[in-house]
Write an enzyme that holds these catalytic residues in place. Structure first.
Site, PDB file in Angstrom:
ATOM      1  N   ASP A 102       0.873  -1.164  -0.007  1.00  0.00           N
ATOM      2  CA  ASP A 102       0.122   0.103  -0.017  1.00  0.00           C
ATOM      3  C   ASP A 102       0.893   1.360   0.076  1.00  0.00           C
ATOM      4  O   ASP A 102       1.818   1.436  -0.910  1.00  0.00           O
ATOM      5  CB  ASP A 102      -0.983  -0.204   1.221  1.00  0.00           C
ATOM      6  N   TYR A 207      -1.296  10.976   1.691  1.00  0.00           N
ATOM      7  CA  TYR A 207      -2.071  11.285   0.559  1.00  0.00           C
ATOM      8  C   TYR A 207      -2.087  12.706   0.141  1.00  0.00           C
ATOM      9  O   TYR A 207      -2.162  12.900  -1.374  1.00  0.00           O
ATOM     10  CB  TYR A 207      -3.669  10.955   0.851  1.00  0.00           C
ATOM     11  N   HIS A 263      -7.004  -6.717  -0.821  1.00  0.00           N
ATOM     12  CA  HIS A 263      -5.677  -5.743  -0.736  1.00  0.00           C
ATOM     13  C   HIS A 263      -4.695  -6.217   0.550  1.00  0.00           C
ATOM     14  O   HIS A 263      -3.688  -5.551   0.457  1.00  0.00           O
ATOM     15  CB  HIS A 263      -6.444  -4.462  -0.349  1.00  0.00           C
TER      16      HIS A 263
END
Lengths: 283, 294
Positions: A102, A207, A263
């Site tokens: 990730d 992010y 995921h």
């Protein structure tokens, strides 16, 4: 959060101007593990004992997560990669392999480009990469609605405060194929970690730096990596696209999809992931 | 403020209990559809300004304010049908329609399905799925984060529950298209919207307007093959979407006029009611004679 693993020791390691929490164990060529959102080093706990049989395993909490510092700035992947390299140097490792999942996979890629001399092997687990030709198109995919939410400044911190468990549990189970992979205590642990002062902001900052990361990565990929790269994704997430994605950044890429997995590779399919990583590092 | 009209009437249609306000001194029937995350209160300053020349109907849209919060049917095709039920129940057959923000999506769905029943179409600070709205939700091209958040599912309700004031205040005062004059909407106004959003089912309904955008996209693509025939006015805010509303509506309507309201953010009906009333009344007067007779 008193999570410990037999045979592993915990250390706070100074790297540049931040303190990074590292969990270290095993013997052999060093391997550093980089977790993603909304997690901590604990996402590797199921596979760390197997990896430690043949490697010195260093699982860290990224800047902004777990027990590591959460400064106001420095959350672009290049800076996070610098943190990791500083930790490995401080621990006495000049050359090492890196495996990231990730957000941690984005950091791993940045690390491989910025310290080509140090990184021997790169393993990428289920994440889209800034710099990828499909990166900008991704932002209209409802699957990653959280990108835009996390990139929004200030408001998400307020909306998440006190509701970390709701958010983390929804986040994990919405993106899992195997809903038995996470124990209730695991989810609770990640939620509590996110609720520590500064950690929600820290996680969201990963992010908010995406535009910088994208620009940097486009520059890096002009000189592709030549080290061996393993790219794995869940067949219900990035698996079908991940090898082609990494081939934009590196010349020697293997990997593909992990069946019956979404995921959370190290938690959903720990046995397969440990085997695949060990085999890759032995090659 | 004594110019504000606060009496809500109720009316039952096939599947809704509608709350609405009506002010009728004038002749021209006009229905005003509010945006997200507001209620019919957003038109409070416009109502007295239009009522001398119009018969003004201002409903809370399905799911908002005091109108029913249905379990389903938030696609704009269905919402428009429900608004038409109200219009017909009020004894009106042909109306001018004005929509702000998501109210513009509903107004378009109404005008596209029943063009002969819509004398004028007024599109205020809005966009349309299939006709430009996609760019507004693409953050890689400067779009807003809230589309994805609102569409995400139960987690959106969970995060906003109990924080409705924070949420509404954020949108109305947001840096990019929020109020030009931050004091043009009061804390009490925002509290009113926040309380409306705090009622059971209100957040679910409000987010459902977003979760149905993919359905609207398909419907709009079909309807868009035929341009709207009625006189159309696109109103943009200098500090809001600017000319984007007009660009959108030119793709679906044949007879488009434009107005740009200066020194206003996205919430024109509250920030510049006098200017907005003037452009609407001018438009209705100018286009009246050319409107086809029923």
């Amino acid at each position: 959060m008193s999570m410990t693993l037999d045979g592993f020791r915990h250390r706070m390691v100074r790297s540049g101007d931040v303190n990074i929490h590292a969990v270290i164990g095993g013997d052999g060529p060093p391997l550093v593990l980089l977790h993603g959102f909304p997690q901590t080093w604990w996402e590797w706990h199921k596979i760390m004992p197997s990896l430690a049989v043949r490697h010195t395993v260093v699982a860290i909490d990224l800047r902004g997560a777990g027990h590591s510092d959460c400064p106001q700035t420095g959350y672009d992947k290049a800076t996070l990669a610098g943190d990791v390299h500083g930790v490995m140097e401080a621990l006495g490792f000049d050359r090492y392999a890196v495996c990231g999942h990730d957000i941690g996979a984005m950091v791993a890629l940045a690390l491989a480009f910025m310290h080509r001399e140090a990184v021997t092997h790169l393993a990428i687990l289920d994440a889209p990469m800034p710099g990828w030709s499909e990166w900008e198109a991704l932002f209209t995919d409802p699957k990653v609605w959280h990108f835009a939410f996390h990139m929004k400044r200030d408001l998400p911190e307020r909306l998440l405060a006190g509701r970390e468990y709701d958010y983390v549990s929804t986040f994990i189970f919405d993106r899992a194929f195997d809903h038995g992979a996470h124990a209730a205590e695991d989810v609770e642990l990640y939620a509590r970690a996110l609720a520590q002062p500064g950690n929600t902001r820290g996680g969201l900052e990963w992010y908010r730096t995406f535009p910088t990361d994208h620009t940097n990565a486009i520059g890096w990929k002009r000189q592709p990596l030549t080290i061996p790269v393993l790219a794995l994704g869940g067949d219900h997430r990035y698996g079908p696209r991940i090898v082609a994605m990494l081939k934009e950044f590196a010349t020697d890429v293997s990997g593909g999809s992990i069946a019956n997995c979404a995921h959370w590779l190290p938690e959903e399919r720990p046995g397969e992931i440990a085997d695949a990583v060990l085999k890759f590092l032995a090659g | 403020m004594n110019t504000e009209i606060d009496v809500y009437e109720s009316l039952r249609t096939a599947d809704m209990r509608f709350a609405y306000q009506r002010a009728r001194s004038g002749e021209i029937p006009i229905v005003l559809l509010h945006g997200w995350p507001q209620t019919s209160r957003a038109w409070r300053r416009l109502l007295p300004l239009l009522s001398s020349q119009c018969d003004v109907v201002v409903p809370d849209l399905p799911g908002f304010g005091y109108t029913s919060k249905p379990e389903s049917g938030f696609d704009k095709k269905t919402i428009a049908r429900r608004v038409r039920d109200l219009v017909q129940a009020l004894g009106l057959s042909r109306v001018a329609l004005a929509g702000h923000d998501l109210g513009g999506h509903v107004a378009y769905a109404y005008a596209a399905q029943w063009p002969e029943e819509v004398s004028h179409f007024i599109f205020i600070e809005s966009s349309l799925p299939s006709f430009g709205q996609e760019e507004a939700m693409d953050v890689s091209k400067g779009g807003s984060w809230h589309f994805g958040f609102n569409m995400a599912g139960d987690i959106s309700e969970e995060l906003v529950r109990g924080r409705e004031y924070l949420f509404v205040d954020h949108f109305m005062r947001r840096e990019k298209v929020g109020l030009y004059d931050s004091e043009s909407v009061s804390t009490a106004d925002i509290e009113y919207y926040a309380r409306a959003l705090a009622r059971p089912g209100a957040l679910r309904s409000s987010f459902s307007y977003y979760r149905t955008l993919p359905i609207d996209r398909v419907d709009n693509r079909t309807w868009g093959q035929t341009l709207l025939p009625m006189p159309t006015l696109a109103v943009g805010a200098e500090w809001g979407y600017g000319g984007a509303s007009a660009q959108t509506v030119r793709r679906v309507a044949s007879d488009v006029q434009e107005a740009l309201i200066e020194r206003s953010g996205h919430y024109i009906p509250e920030e510049r009611p006098d200017e907005l009333a003037r452009v609407i009344l001018d438009f209705l007067a100018k286009s009246h004679s050319t409107a086809p007779l029923v």
